[in-house]
Enzyme design. Structure first.
Site, PDB file in Angstrom:
ATOM      1  N   GLU A   1       5.505  -3.092   1.430  1.00  0.00           N
ATOM      2  CA  GLU A   1       5.835  -2.564   0.209  1.00  0.00           C
ATOM      3  C   GLU A   1       5.228  -1.401  -0.045  1.00  0.00           C
ATOM      4  O   GLU A   1       3.947  -1.358  -0.080  1.00  0.00           O
ATOM      5  CB  GLU A   1       5.608  -3.695  -0.830  1.00  0.00           C
ATOM      6  CG  GLU A   1       5.945  -3.254  -2.196  1.00  0.00           C
ATOM      7  CD  GLU A   1       5.055  -3.888  -3.336  1.00  0.00           C
ATOM      8  OE1 GLU A   1       4.856  -5.001  -3.233  1.00  0.00           O
ATOM      9  OE2 GLU A   1       4.445  -2.882  -4.336  1.00  0.00           O
TER      10      GLU A   1
ATOM     11  N   CYS B   1       2.622  -0.478  -8.425  1.00  0.00           N
ATOM     12  CA  CYS B   1       3.680  -0.020  -7.610  1.00  0.00           C
ATOM     13  C   CYS B   1       4.795  -0.038  -8.379  1.00  0.00           C
ATOM     14  O   CYS B   1       5.857   0.571  -8.000  1.00  0.00           O
ATOM     15  CB  CYS B   1       3.715  -1.090  -6.300  1.00  0.00           C
ATOM     16  SG  CYS B   1       3.826  -2.677  -7.072  1.00  0.00           S
TER      17      CYS B   1
ATOM     18  N   GLY C   1       0.888  -1.137   0.004  1.00  0.00           N
ATOM     19  CA  GLY C   1       0.011   0.058  -0.025  1.00  0.00           C
ATOM     20  C   GLY C   1       0.783   1.112   0.165  1.00  0.00           C
ATOM     21  O   GLY C   1       2.016   1.281  -0.380  1.00  0.00           O
ATOM     22  N   SER C   2       0.321   2.218   0.450  1.00  0.00           N
ATOM     23  CA  SER C   2       0.858   3.598   0.701  1.00  0.00           C
ATOM     24  C   SER C   2       2.145   3.811   1.442  1.00  0.00           C
ATOM     25  O   SER C   2       2.133   3.063   2.506  1.00  0.00           O
ATOM     26  CB  SER C   2       0.011   4.583   0.806  1.00  0.00           C
ATOM     27  OG  SER C   2      -0.581   4.499   2.004  1.00  0.00           O
TER      28      SER C   2
END
Lengths: 503, 503
Positions: free
Chosen positions: A244, A281, A220-221
């Site tokens: 990640e 990503c 995610g962020s």
């Protein structure tokens, strides 16, 4: 208790109420139920059966899963069909990993009373599962990095039960796929609770803080991931947090590459930065392109080849994208070669864009925002006048999942090795003459890189992703009959072992 | 700037002024100097040469090193001679690890355009060094877990420069051994700054916070280690913190073992809990002994065999030991089978002791302090009346480095397997019919365990300790001549590799 709604990003309208948000006691119940299944997962053959059955059931329910995922994410049936195939391949690949047992990393050193500097006892080491793994689904991969994705597959292969935090962008898909995994567990003779599912924002911290949670997998962020990372580290008993978070995924185009392959590189870049509407990503978010005519040709080709608008996953993401583009475009010296922005095709639609800036300006340290990921279909093209300028930009970059270089035909040996080595220092994966989007599920894959790409040195894709959920245990002078079978002298399970230094 | 003094624990008197405490700019200089040596460490053969030369120089200077370490720690020449041999063995073992290259974990998957579910590019993965490793020396091992110890040896083998924070209990030994390592570097054609040394309390946090520090290896207390762990996690860029903090190292003696081997078990326990005056991370701190006559005989043997007093490493440690024993002895139901306490043999001397408690009381949750490590020569013997009582205590234990069981001759198969498996859930190493003290340097060793034994799933002893200082990098479709030699098609360096699934 708030409702969890499935929303159609093409219309912005709610599709259905999927569930209630999980209360703290729901999270507690899910983690405890998962923890209770740990002993049932001890047999690697049963784990392999679970993973293969899960793949089969996901394929069986494929039509409904793909339709639901498309309705919730607008990612398209073609992409989602591919993602389901990838997800099932991954489950089966981890079934093989579980069966083969190389991940157990068995090392046996027999006793040696004459050893120097001290007599050596009999020592036998292998790896055991950590316990319940909390998995945080990704917005942008409703299957491959969500409920039935790589974190879940690798954790189950390792022998760890899983509780997944569903992503609010695809709760109905999460419920469907969790149901398939739980049914697969029962078919394999396991309790359904080897996979649990929780919903809602507050379920995330609850899950990370739960005393029985043993490790976390997150995609995610940077903001969300960092907050959960910090929670995991601050627990009375800290736990591994494999996150990640964010990545710029720099691309370097050499002068020679631009001069000889402008059209192909431009088209490839356009396809890569807009794939999945830039919601990847590994989207190339920064391109170092030579100044001058050859670079101009690449830039023209990017702009020409860029595909039309489409809806992003949710309104928050769309707002962040539009804000991010706006503030970047307002920086001194930044121009819009292709203006990203709102679009009327659908309530959540946006148009892709390309920003340009001089590499010298980017390296000066005043444009930090350009060195942060902007999630969505935009890329920043930095034009360099010299290799020194190019390398100065590389010197300012944070960690990345990937770093890519496009070379000329004459650069496949010699000085370019230095550039490749430099890129390896910045990222977990170096791509030559290709694009970072498309992460192959294979033993040699590394999907992870220096922070903020990852919060650990692990990978979340490929066979070695299983290493995240294990810890070694060594048995000293233990009678054969009391050892786990993997460590018994006659190796009844036939696992790969390194015995007295010989593999 | 405060002085760093070497103190004689036998007299409590300062021996000499060794250095000044490192100021922030000294730490910064040491880390920057170390970071600059990273490229010089790229060649594994040179690293092996460095490690072997270091072992040779430490042996060459052995007499002075042992005399200095003994003068600063009072650990005795016999023990320190053994520790130096172990340290040199460890350096040479890591030289072999560096040369063999198995730790690079090379995986090569050749391109396959027909692969399902998607064509596969050429992928080649190996591991690269993380960068500067900060090493925190342990009080209790001035050699094997300090400047020339396992963290340093494994980090250098991995290709990481090291900056060591000297322990205040043996600064002169630290300076001597750092000098040997730096001389070894120069002999091997490397910059001396591949190993740096800093002193003083504030140097620790400075080292962990430094932007160029890439990872930390720590051996020490729960309080100190946890504080540094939290600092490492809170950095703008978090880094791996491999800490070995504290461990109770439970020992279970079965009824059958007590009935048949009381004298031997008692003598073994006495030797183990007082070895190095109990200043061992693997000291058995909790013994589950059956109630009744057989257990009584073991307890009598422990008390009889316990050796006389000696000086602890420093006054702070002595005060903590005396306080720790006092407060534990004051808990309801706790008795002193052998009273630990002050002694007049030397200013820092203490007498070893044995506390007893009923297992039922210990399992009740009111005696939490007995489940925390008390550093120094004391052990807690909990008498159990039934296996249920014994297991209830095991159920309350935190993570441990080791867990030991003494079995009867008739228990080498059958039900004891359940007890062994249970102990494996509590610790990184399970010892049968032996003692946890004495950590063999061998590939299969695991020296690390669930928190608070360790802050990670790694080991700090044995070949796999090298894994802590590496991260994987994958090269995709990279021309052979641009690859690092370890990944080239013809394997010019002959490293072990897994190619297309075949090792």
């Amino acid at each position: 208790m708030s409702d969890v709604l499935s929303v159609d990003p093409r219309t912005g309208e709610p599709r259905e109420r999927v569930a209630a948000e999980s209360a703290p006691q729901d999270v507690d119940r899910a983690v405890r139920a998962a923890a209770a299944t740990l002993p049932a997962l001890a047999d690697r053959a049963v784990r392999a059966d679970l993973l293969r059955t899960a793949a089969a059931l996901l394929e069986e329910g494929g039509e409904e899963i793909i339709a639901t995922a498309d309705a919730e994410t607008a990612l398209g049936r073609v992409r989602l069909t591919g993602e389901l195939a990838r997800t099932c391949y991954q489950l089966r690949a981890f079934a093989e990993v579980a069966e083969a047992g190389a991940f157990l990393d068995v090392i046996i050193d027999h006793a040696d009373p004459d050893a120097r500097p001290a007599p050596r006892p009999d020592l036998r080491r292998y790896k055991v599962p950590l316990g319940v793994v909390a998995v945080f689904s990704a917005s942008n991969f409703p299957l491959a990095f969500s409920v039935p994705g790589g974190d879940t597959a690798s954790a189950l292969a390792a022998g760890c039960p899983v509780v997944v935090k569903a992503h609010p962008d695809h709760p109905a898909t999460s419920v469907l796929t969790a149901r398939a995994l739980r049914a697969a567990a029962e078919k394999a003779g396991l309790p359904a609770d080897v996979v649990g599912l929780v919903h809602g924002f507050s379920a995330g911290p609850e899950l990370v803080r739960h005393p029985l949670t043993a490790a976390v997998g997150f995609t995610g962020s940077v903001r969300g991931g960092r907050a959960l990372h910090d929670l995991a580290a601050a627990r009375p008993r800290p736990i591994p947090f494999h996150g990640e978070l964010g990545s710029l995924n720099p691309v370097v185009v050499t002068e020679q590459a631009a001069a000889t392959r402008a059209a192909a590189i431009g088209a490839g870049l356009a396809a890569s930065y807009t794939q999945g509407l830039g919601q990847f990503c590994v989207k190339p978010g920064l391109v170092l392109l030579p100044a001058g005519a050859a670079g101009d040709a690449v830039l023209d080709a990017v702009v020409t080849a860029t595909v039309p608008a489409g809806p992003l996953l949710d309104p928050r993401m769309r707002a962040a994208f539009l804000d991010g583009v706006r503030s970047r475009a307002a920086l001194p010296g930044v121009a819009q070669a292709l203006a990203a922005g709102e679009d009327e095709a659908a309530p959540l639609a946006v148009r892709p864009g390309v920003l340009t800036v001089a590499a010298g300006q980017l390296a000066a340290g005043t444009h930090a925002e350009l060195l942060e990921e902007c999630f969505g279909p935009v890329t920043v093209v930095a034009r360099y006048g010299s290799e020194a300028e190019r390398d100065a930009v590389l010197g300012t970059l944070p960690g990345n999942l990937t770093a890519t270089v496009h070379l000329g035909a004459g650069e496949r040996e010699g000085a370019a090795a230095g550039l490749v080595a430099r890129l390896a220092g910045l990222a977990g994966r170096v791509v030559v003459d290709g694009w970072p989007t498309g992460v192959t599920v294979a033993p040699a894959m590394q999907h992870g890189g220096p922070y903020p790409a990852s919060t650990s040195t692990s990978t979340s894709v490929g066979s070695t992703a299983i290493e995240r959920w294990l810890r070694p245990v060594c048995f000293q002078d233990t009678p054969d009959a009391l050892l786990p079978p993997e460590l018994r002298e006659d190796n009844p399970l036939g696992v790969p072992r390194r015995v007295d230094g010989v593999a």
